[in-house]
Design an enzyme around this catalytic site. Structure first.
Site, PDB file in Angstrom:
ATOM      1  N   GLY A 175      63.361  44.897  41.915  1.00 29.06           N
ATOM      2  CA  GLY A 175      62.907  45.343  43.221  1.00 29.06           C
ATOM      3  C   GLY A 175      63.204  44.371  44.336  1.00 29.06           C
ATOM      4  N   ASN A 241      73.790  38.928  30.644  1.00 30.12           N
ATOM      5  CA  ASN A 241      72.718  37.944  30.740  1.00 30.12           C
ATOM      6  C   ASN A 241      73.222  36.726  31.505  1.00 30.12           C
ATOM      7  OD1 ASN A 241      70.838  35.799  30.151  1.00 30.12           O
ATOM      8  ND2 ASN A 241      70.076  37.024  28.442  1.00 30.12           N
ATOM      9  N   TYR A 321      66.190  30.942  45.104  1.00 29.47           N
ATOM     10  CA  TYR A 321      65.640  31.997  45.948  1.00 29.47           C
ATOM     11  C   TYR A 321      64.189  32.320  45.607  1.00 29.47           C
ATOM     12  CZ  TYR A 321      66.298  35.105  49.791  1.00 29.47           C
ATOM     13  OH  TYR A 321      66.203  35.672  51.045  1.00 29.47           O
ATOM     14  N   CYS A 409      61.917  44.463  60.027  1.00 25.67           N
ATOM     15  CA  CYS A 409      62.691  43.614  60.944  1.00 25.67           C
ATOM     16  C   CYS A 409      61.895  42.349  61.228  1.00 25.67           C
ATOM     17  CB  CYS A 409      63.096  44.332  62.224  1.00 25.67           C
ATOM     18  SG  CYS A 409      61.809  44.658  63.402  1.00 25.67           S
ATOM     19  N   GLY A 491      55.615  36.009  43.355  1.00 25.69           N
ATOM     20  CA  GLY A 491      56.918  35.386  43.556  1.00 25.69           C
ATOM     21  C   GLY A 491      57.267  34.338  42.533  1.00 25.69           C
TER      22      GLY A 491
END
Length: 555
Positions: A175, A241, A321, A409, A491
């Site tokens: 996602g 992978n 990230y 945005c 996260g």
């Protein structure tokens, strides 16, 4: 406790007919259902929205009770949701939030995946990720612009603001990670994204976030090389992978122009396929022997990070990230795992210092025209923000709506409340067919403490101080947000983050206008405050420019 129900297909109502008693309770009802829309959620039959096991409700019984309660909730009542379970309704007042949510929160000493998983198995907890359990996930679009801004900044810093003919190597098409291919192409670069689950590649192809699919390195590289030579960016999903493919690509002498990763490494049991395992074996064994799965996954993550370090040493700009893969690798003995930076300190923090972050809204009408009209209003109110105009144009052309039409945005302090008031006026005048909800990711400037992601390498060393998201949640509650959430572990996984979210409804009323003005000023202002307190000149200047009253910071 029922967590799997293949018979359920959840879709939110659209239009103006209410099944709750007001738009302030209809909105969270529709957004909860939107999180579980089959075009939005990763595994809706299990209540999983995104991010490994990020759920919208603890179990189907809890989901049903939440729906029933929202439908009967009065204008002066507040529903309390504890880790995806509705636990109380209390009389408050009409400007108070209609829903208060706390997900996955644990006392620090016990804030581990092992303890959480034990509670989860007993039905005592739920992992809410960030926007899964707070009912404001809008599909992969929700992270596209932030990813785009990161890639654009990487291009500015490393390639003289020009990514044409360049390519990004990454992994993970869930996602969140599913935003990477489209964001890279929008930024001007081609993208090769490794993904171990065919269903995720198929979903990104179906929703327009991915252009092509490949099953071998040679096939994928042929596509990438052709697109780079033609300077026509495109994206390809490579089935495989990352812990196996990255070392092999390095061994072959393949060198991308940019490198990152968005696998669900934050969850070693449910989020990362161990090298050498099939997906079927992984699914079966994580139920039966989660400790063995976690051990194998962590070892594979160490291999993955070593390969990323090899690419970095070869001159490839490499960035984490925000999935905590460096921390896992370090724990597994990769001493220099943090040699490559996180994306926030490397590329995004100057935006956070001005309270700029992932502002988003969704049209409760279900009509895409409502979003297009709000796009035009954003351009009208921010005529000089040409970068934002370009983003909105690209978003309209390239982004497929998932579930209720929505837009993301990045705007900041001084602009968010103006947009919210304008949207509210559009509802009041009948220019929009129904109210809109306005929210954001928990990944924002003042709403998260995450030392390996949003608050990594803070100037004053306050990376782990989590007072700030608590204050943010308290202030948004006092300011009158429609629903407020406080989560742990989003996260980056258990023990590594605390964060808060808010959503507010623009229903066209004067009461809503007052709440919108308070919430959409105060919420980003806490981000400026937090960064000003840490000593960032950009934030200090912004605080002075906006007239913030920060007695212990500005003096």
């Amino acid at each position: 406790m029922t967590r799997l129900d293949n018979s359920r297909v959840i879709r939110p109502a659209t239009g103006t007919e209410l099944s709750a008693k007001s738009w302030l309770t209809e909105a969270p009802l529709r957004m909860l259902m939107n999180n579980l829309h089959p075009d939005v959620a990763e595994r809706p039959e299990e209540l999983v929205v995104y991010g490994g096991i990020g759920r919208a409700a603890r179990d189907w019984e809890s989901y049903d009770r939440i729906v029933e309660t929202l439908k009967r909730l009065e204008a002066d009542q507040t529903l309390l949701v504890q880790s995806g379970k509705p636990v109380g309704v209390f009389r408050t007042h009409e400007d108070a939030p209609r829903v208060l949510i706390a997900n996955s929160n644990l006392v620090p000493k016990w804030a581990t995946w092992e303890h959480f998983n034990e509670l989860d198995r007993k039905g005592l907890a739920m992992y809410g990720q960030m926007t899964a359990g707070s009912w404001i996930y809008i599909g992969t679009q929700g992270i596209v612009q932030g990813t785009y801004e990161t890639f654009v900044e990487m291009g500015r810093q490393h390639y003289d603001d020009d990514l044409s003919g360049r390519w990004l190597l990454t992994a993970g098409l869930g996602g969140m990670g599913g935003a990477q291919p489209l964001a890279a192409v929008m930024a001007g670069a081609s993208c090769l994204a490794i993904e171990c689950q065919p269903s995720r590649i198929d979903m990104r192809l179906r929703t327009g976030y991915l252009d092509r699919a490949a099953e071998t390195i040679d096939e994928a590289m042929a596509i990438i090389e052709e697109s780079c030579a033609a300077r026509k960016p495109l994206s390809v999903g490579l089935l495989g992978n990352a812990a196996e493919i990255l070392p092999e690509m390095y061994r072959r002498g393949i060198r991308p122009d940019l490198l990152t990763d968005q696998t669900s490494a934050h969850d070693p049991v449910n989020g990362y396929l161990p090298a050498g395992w099939t997906v079927a074996e992984w699914i079966e064994r994580r139920e039966r022997e989660p400790e063995a799965v976690a051990k194998a996954a962590k070892a594979s993550m160490a291999v993955h990070v070593r390969a990323m370090l090899d690419f970095q040493a070869a001159g490839v700009p490499t960035v984490d990230y925000g999935n905590n893969i460096r921390q896992v690798a370090k724990d597994e003995g990769v001493a220099n795992a943090f040699d490559f930076p996180g994306f926030v300190p490397a590329y995004i923090r100057p935006l956070f210092c001005r309270g700029i972050g992932p502002f988003r809204w969704a049209a409760l009408s279900g009509d895409p025209e409502d979003i297009f009209k709000t796009d035009a209003k954003v351009k009208e109110l921010l005529p000089d923000n040409h970068h934002l105009h370009r983003w909105l144009d690209m978003a309209r052309d390239r982004i497929h709506f998932q579930g209720l039409p929505a837009r993301i945005c990045w705007v900041g302090l001084g602009d968010r409340h103006r947009l919210g008031l304008a949207f509210n006026e559009m509802v009041a005048k009948g220019e929009l067919k129904a109210p809109v909800v306005i929210g954001r990711d928990h990944l924002d400037s003042g709403s998260v403490a995450s030392p390996n992601r949003e608050t990594e390498a803070m100037r004053d060393g306050s990376d782990a101080v989590s007072d700030w998201p608590l204050l943010n949640a308290l202030l948004n509650t006092a300011s009158g947000a429609t629903w407020v959430s406080l989560h742990h572990g989003g996260g980056v996984g258990m023990g590594y983050s605390q964060h808060s979210g808010m959503v507010i409804v623009a229903d066209g009323t004067e009461a809503a206008a007052k709440r919108l003005e308070r919430v959409l000023w105060n919420d980003p202002a806490t981000g400026v405050m937090r960064h000003a307190d840490a000593g960032y000149d950009i934030a200090l200047d912004c605080a002075r420019d906006k007239g913030l009253d920060l007695p212990g910071i500005l003096g």
